[in-house]
Design a protein around this motif. Structure first.
Motif, PDB file in Angstrom:
ATOM      1  N   TYR A  40       1.350 -12.649 -10.543  1.00  0.00           N
ATOM      2  CA  TYR A  40       1.648 -11.263 -10.158  1.00  0.00           C
ATOM      3  C   TYR A  40       0.570 -10.765  -9.199  1.00  0.00           C
ATOM      4  CZ  TYR A  40       4.667 -11.488 -14.279  1.00  0.00           C
ATOM      5  OH  TYR A  40       5.614 -11.838 -15.193  1.00  0.00           O
ATOM      6  N   GLN A  83       0.499  -8.652  -6.970  1.00  0.00           N
ATOM      7  CA  GLN A  83       0.505  -7.218  -6.672  1.00  0.00           C
ATOM      8  C   GLN A  83      -0.407  -6.437  -7.613  1.00  0.00           C
ATOM      9  OE1 GLN A  83       2.981  -8.998  -8.024  1.00  0.00           O
ATOM     10  NE2 GLN A  83       4.459  -7.750  -9.142  1.00  0.00           N
ATOM     11  N   TYR A  84      -0.841  -7.092  -8.712  1.00  0.00           N
ATOM     12  CA  TYR A  84      -1.740  -6.448  -9.667  1.00  0.00           C
ATOM     13  C   TYR A  84      -3.084  -7.153  -9.644  1.00  0.00           C
ATOM     14  CZ  TYR A  84       2.783  -4.909 -11.444  1.00  0.00           C
ATOM     15  OH  TYR A  84       4.036  -4.394 -11.550  1.00  0.00           O
TER      16      TYR A  84
END
Length: 55
Positions: free
Chosen positions: A28, A30-31
């Motif tokens: 992930y 995006q985090y």
């Protein structure tokens, strides 16, 4: 950025199965690491108890 509920549940399942936060950060992107760290459940104490929502 808040992690949406379905992704957070998947992250918790992956942690429960032995993945690390660093693994989640790769899956992930995006985090950030610390964003994930502060939002997932703590699996550092594996007492063998079942976790709600994880069979």
């Amino acid at each position: 950025m808040a992690i949406n509920k379905s992704e957070l549940q998947e992250m918790n399942e992956l942690l429960f199965r032995g993945k690390t936060i660093a693994d989640l950060e790769k899956k992930y992107p995006q985090y950030g690491y610390w964003e994930i760290y502060w939002q997932v459940a703590d699996y550092s104490d594996r007492t063998g108890e079942s976790v709600p929502g994880i069979p």
